[in-house]
Design a protein around this motif. Structure first.
Motif, PDB file in Angstrom:
ATOM      1  N   SER A   1       0.864  -1.179   0.000  1.00  0.00           N
ATOM      2  CA  SER A   1       0.000   0.000   0.000  1.00  0.00           C
ATOM      3  C   SER A   1       0.898   1.225   0.000  1.00  0.00           C
ATOM      4  O   SER A   1       2.117   1.126   0.192  1.00  0.00           O
ATOM      5  N   GLU A   2       0.275   2.385  -0.219  1.00  0.00           N
ATOM      6  CA  GLU A   2       1.019   3.613  -0.023  1.00  0.00           C
ATOM      7  C   GLU A   2       1.257   3.829   1.476  1.00  0.00           C
ATOM      8  O   GLU A   2       0.676   3.128   2.322  1.00  0.00           O
ATOM      9  N   LYS A   3       2.103   4.779   1.816  1.00  0.00           N
ATOM     10  CA  LYS A   3       2.393   5.064   3.220  1.00  0.00           C
ATOM     11  C   LYS A   3       1.103   5.387   3.968  1.00  0.00           C
ATOM     12  O   LYS A   3       0.287   6.169   3.493  1.00  0.00           O
ATOM     13  N   PRO A   4       0.872   4.756   5.131  1.00  0.00           N
ATOM     14  CA  PRO A   4      -0.360   5.018   5.875  1.00  0.00           C
ATOM     15  C   PRO A   4      -0.531   6.505   6.195  1.00  0.00           C
ATOM     16  O   PRO A   4       0.407   7.169   6.647  1.00  0.00           O
ATOM     17  N   ASP A   5      -1.721   6.999   5.944  1.00  0.00           N
ATOM     18  CA  ASP A   5      -2.071   8.386   6.272  1.00  0.00           C
ATOM     19  C   ASP A   5      -2.885   8.352   7.566  1.00  0.00           C
ATOM     20  O   ASP A   5      -4.047   7.943   7.567  1.00  0.00           O
TER      21      ASP A   5
ATOM     22  N   GLN B   1     -10.578  10.253  20.968  1.00  0.00           N
ATOM     23  CA  GLN B   1     -11.913   9.947  20.454  1.00  0.00           C
ATOM     24  C   GLN B   1     -11.844   9.001  19.259  1.00  0.00           C
ATOM     25  O   GLN B   1     -12.521   7.986  19.211  1.00  0.00           O
ATOM     26  N   GLU B   2     -11.001   9.350  18.303  1.00  0.00           N
ATOM     27  CA  GLU B   2     -10.946   8.558  17.070  1.00  0.00           C
ATOM     28  C   GLU B   2      -9.641   8.821  16.344  1.00  0.00           C
ATOM     29  O   GLU B   2      -9.121   9.941  16.344  1.00  0.00           O
ATOM     30  N   ILE B   3      -9.106   7.774  15.724  1.00  0.00           N
ATOM     31  CA  ILE B   3      -7.917   7.897  14.888  1.00  0.00           C
ATOM     32  C   ILE B   3      -8.233   7.253  13.536  1.00  0.00           C
ATOM     33  O   ILE B   3      -8.678   6.106  13.475  1.00  0.00           O
ATOM     34  N   GLN B   4      -8.020   8.013  12.472  1.00  0.00           N
ATOM     35  CA  GLN B   4      -8.305   7.520  11.129  1.00  0.00           C
ATOM     36  C   GLN B   4      -7.009   7.096  10.453  1.00  0.00           C
ATOM     37  O   GLN B   4      -5.997   7.796  10.522  1.00  0.00           O
ATOM     38  N   ILE B   5      -7.052   5.936   9.814  1.00  0.00           N
ATOM     39  CA  ILE B   5      -5.897   5.390   9.093  1.00  0.00           C
ATOM     40  C   ILE B   5      -6.348   5.078   7.662  1.00  0.00           C
ATOM     41  O   ILE B   5      -7.233   4.254   7.458  1.00  0.00           O
ATOM     42  N   ARG B   6      -5.713   5.722   6.699  1.00  0.00           N
ATOM     43  CA  ARG B   6      -6.085   5.522   5.300  1.00  0.00           C
ATOM     44  C   ARG B   6      -4.925   4.839   4.568  1.00  0.00           C
ATOM     45  O   ARG B   6      -3.801   5.351   4.555  1.00  0.00           O
ATOM     46  N   LEU B   7      -5.234   3.678   3.980  1.00  0.00           N
ATOM     47  CA  LEU B   7      -4.253   2.947   3.186  1.00  0.00           C
ATOM     48  C   LEU B   7      -4.703   2.988   1.725  1.00  0.00           C
ATOM     49  O   LEU B   7      -5.641   2.288   1.335  1.00  0.00           O
ATOM     50  N   LYS B   8      -4.038   3.799   0.932  1.00  0.00           N
ATOM     51  CA  LYS B   8      -4.385   3.903  -0.485  1.00  0.00           C
ATOM     52  C   LYS B   8      -3.690   2.794  -1.268  1.00  0.00           C
ATOM     53  O   LYS B   8      -2.573   2.401  -0.968  1.00  0.00           O
ATOM     54  N   ASN B   9      -4.404   2.296  -2.294  1.00  0.00           N
ATOM     55  CA  ASN B   9      -3.873   1.260  -3.187  1.00  0.00           C
ATOM     56  C   ASN B   9      -3.391   0.036  -2.415  1.00  0.00           C
ATOM     57  O   ASN B   9      -2.277  -0.465  -2.624  1.00  0.00           O
ATOM     58  N   PHE B  10      -4.246  -0.440  -1.525  1.00  0.00           N
ATOM     59  CA  PHE B  10      -3.931  -1.650  -0.767  1.00  0.00           C
ATOM     60  C   PHE B  10      -4.092  -2.867  -1.667  1.00  0.00           C
ATOM     61  O   PHE B  10      -5.074  -3.010  -2.384  1.00  0.00           O
TER      62      PHE B  10
ATOM     63  N   THR C   1      -4.063 -11.654  -6.556  1.00  0.00           N
ATOM     64  CA  THR C   1      -4.133 -10.646  -5.508  1.00  0.00           C
ATOM     65  C   THR C   1      -5.460  -9.908  -5.593  1.00  0.00           C
ATOM     66  O   THR C   1      -6.128  -9.918  -6.636  1.00  0.00           O
ATOM     67  N   ILE C   2      -5.842  -9.304  -4.490  1.00  0.00           N
ATOM     68  CA  ILE C   2      -7.021  -8.433  -4.453  1.00  0.00           C
ATOM     69  C   ILE C   2      -6.546  -7.018  -4.193  1.00  0.00           C
ATOM     70  O   ILE C   2      -5.754  -6.771  -3.277  1.00  0.00           O
ATOM     71  N   LYS C   3      -7.029  -6.106  -5.001  1.00  0.00           N
ATOM     72  CA  LYS C   3      -6.647  -4.709  -4.859  1.00  0.00           C
ATOM     73  C   LYS C   3      -7.849  -3.887  -4.384  1.00  0.00           C
ATOM     74  O   LYS C   3      -8.969  -4.108  -4.826  1.00  0.00           O
ATOM     75  N   MET C   4      -7.575  -2.967  -3.484  1.00  0.00           N
ATOM     76  CA  MET C   4      -8.588  -2.030  -3.005  1.00  0.00           C
ATOM     77  C   MET C   4      -8.029  -0.618  -3.174  1.00  0.00           C
ATOM     78  O   MET C   4      -6.936  -0.328  -2.662  1.00  0.00           O
ATOM     79  N   PRO C   5      -8.732   0.257  -3.878  1.00  0.00           N
ATOM     80  CA  PRO C   5      -8.224   1.628  -4.042  1.00  0.00           C
ATOM     81  C   PRO C   5      -7.973   2.315  -2.704  1.00  0.00           C
ATOM     82  O   PRO C   5      -7.052   3.120  -2.579  1.00  0.00           O
ATOM     83  N   LEU C   6      -8.788   1.978  -1.698  1.00  0.00           N
ATOM     84  CA  LEU C   6      -8.632   2.592  -0.375  1.00  0.00           C
ATOM     85  C   LEU C   6      -9.130   1.626   0.690  1.00  0.00           C
ATOM     86  O   LEU C   6     -10.241   1.110   0.605  1.00  0.00           O
TER      87      LEU C   6
ATOM     88  N   ALA D   1     -13.023  -0.578   6.023  1.00  0.00           N
ATOM     89  CA  ALA D   1     -13.848  -0.855   4.840  1.00  0.00           C
ATOM     90  C   ALA D   1     -13.017  -0.650   3.585  1.00  0.00           C
ATOM     91  O   ALA D   1     -12.237   0.311   3.490  1.00  0.00           O
ATOM     92  N   GLY D   2     -13.169  -1.570   2.661  1.00  0.00           N
ATOM     93  CA  GLY D   2     -12.496  -1.467   1.374  1.00  0.00           C
ATOM     94  C   GLY D   2     -13.399  -2.000   0.274  1.00  0.00           C
ATOM     95  O   GLY D   2     -14.336  -2.761   0.544  1.00  0.00           O
ATOM     96  N   THR D   3     -13.120  -1.611  -0.961  1.00  0.00           N
ATOM     97  CA  THR D   3     -13.968  -1.991  -2.091  1.00  0.00           C
ATOM     98  C   THR D   3     -13.188  -2.823  -3.104  1.00  0.00           C
ATOM     99  O   THR D   3     -12.095  -2.432  -3.520  1.00  0.00           O
ATOM    100  N   ILE D   4     -13.758  -3.974  -3.465  1.00  0.00           N
ATOM    101  CA  ILE D   4     -13.218  -4.811  -4.539  1.00  0.00           C
ATOM    102  C   ILE D   4     -14.043  -4.546  -5.781  1.00  0.00           C
ATOM    103  O   ILE D   4     -15.262  -4.776  -5.779  1.00  0.00           O
ATOM    104  N   ASP D   5     -13.419  -4.033  -6.837  1.00  0.00           N
ATOM    105  CA  ASP D   5     -14.219  -3.699  -8.018  1.00  0.00           C
ATOM    106  C   ASP D   5     -14.663  -4.969  -8.738  1.00  0.00           C
ATOM    107  O   ASP D   5     -14.085  -6.050  -8.566  1.00  0.00           O
ATOM    108  N   TYR D   6     -15.696  -4.826  -9.549  1.00  0.00           N
ATOM    109  CA  TYR D   6     -16.320  -5.997 -10.171  1.00  0.00           C
ATOM    110  C   TYR D   6     -15.447  -6.665 -11.232  1.00  0.00           C
ATOM    111  O   TYR D   6     -15.462  -7.900 -11.339  1.00  0.00           O
ATOM    112  N   PRO D   7     -14.669  -5.932 -12.036  1.00  0.00           N
ATOM    113  CA  PRO D   7     -13.759  -6.637 -12.954  1.00  0.00           C
ATOM    114  C   PRO D   7     -12.770  -7.541 -12.210  1.00  0.00           C
ATOM    115  O   PRO D   7     -12.453  -8.639 -12.671  1.00  0.00           O
TER     116      PRO D   7
END
Length: 262
Positions: A63-67, A85-94, A103-108, A138-144
């Motif tokens: 993935s890209e560097k965790p944000d 209260q809350e900490i958000q961690i975003r992993l782009k191109n996981f 492999t399974i790719k998730m844009p985020l 949460a991550g999204t697996i595209d249909y293709p």
């Protein structure tokens, strides 16, 4: 009267100077608090980012560097309480492996850690545990990608009315017919079972030979979707077809967020 007025003016000037001095001191104190807030938040963000990046590498994922962002204000109040209260961690191109050559790719991969405990001594020294009461991702697996994993030539999958729908060409009686059906999704032991049912084809004769052909094809569409290992102990809890793809939701509890908790 001249003496009275002459004695009051210096007092007023002195009072204004005192007020200005107090305001300057308050501004300086406010700046120091903001700096302290940022230093404390930055430590937590770096520690958590390093932990997540290491886990991604250990799982042979990329993935890209965790944000990482510490949410909620004021930060310093949270630091003093030792609770965030809350900490958000975003992993782009996981991207993570699910088989030897797939492999399974998730844009985020969007992760939220809530009810985070980080004692002040941990923030000061870097020693100790930062622990989240709950973590969701949460991550999204595209249909293709999903169609490619199932591996049947010509298969296309999409979402319709909240359901996963598949369609593909099939050869029967010397002609090519387009069959379509709705998939049932069942989560079992962290694996998403994809099973198509109610497959139909407009104009295709409903005779035993053809029906057996369609039924055999449907069996080949059955697929067990193994979601790649996710960081922070996240386990798949739900899958949901949406227009953008198959959304995978995962969760975990009492999760250490820094290397001290390993």
């Amino acid at each position: 009267m001249a003496e009275v007025y002459g004695s009051e003016r210096p007092r007023k000037r002195w009072g204004r100077r005192l007020l200005i001095t107090l305001l300057v001191l308050l501004i300086i104190a406010g700046v120091l608090l903001v700096v302290a807030d940022r230093v404390a938040a930055s430590y937590a963000e770096r520690a958590i980012g390093d932990r997540v990046a290491q886990e991604v590498a250990d799982q042979k994922a990329t993935s890209e560097k965790p944000d990482v962002t510490v949410e909620g204000v004021p930060f310093l109040t949270q630091v003093l309480d030792g609770k965030y209260q809350e900490i958000q961690i975003r992993l782009k191109n996981f991207s993570g492996p699910v088989a030897a050559d797939k492999t399974i790719k998730m844009p985020l991969l969007d992760i939220h850690a809530r009810d985070v405990t980080a004692p002040l001594d941990t923030i000061r020294s870097g020693n100790g545990d930062i622990v989240a009461g709950t973590v969701t991702g949460a991550g999204t697996i595209d249909y293709p990608t999903l169609a490619d994993l199932i591996g049947q030539q010509g298969l296309k999958v999409t979402e319709k009315d909240g359901k996963l729908v598949g369609s593909a060409p099939i050869q029967a009686l010397g002609q090519t017919w387009n069959v379509s059906g709705t998939a049932n999704l069942e989560l079992k032991d962290g694996v998403v079972q994809v099973r198509f049912a109610d497959v139909t084809a407009d104009g295709l004769p409903n005779v035993p030979l053809v029906r057996n052909l369609v039924d055999n094809y449907v069996k080949r569409l059955a697929y067990d979707l193994k979601v790649p290992a996710l960081p922070l102990g996240l386990k798949v809890q739900k899958v949901e077809p949406r227009p953008e793809g198959l959304v995978v939701t995962a969760g975990a509890s009492d999760v250490p967020l820094n290397s001290g908790g390993l």
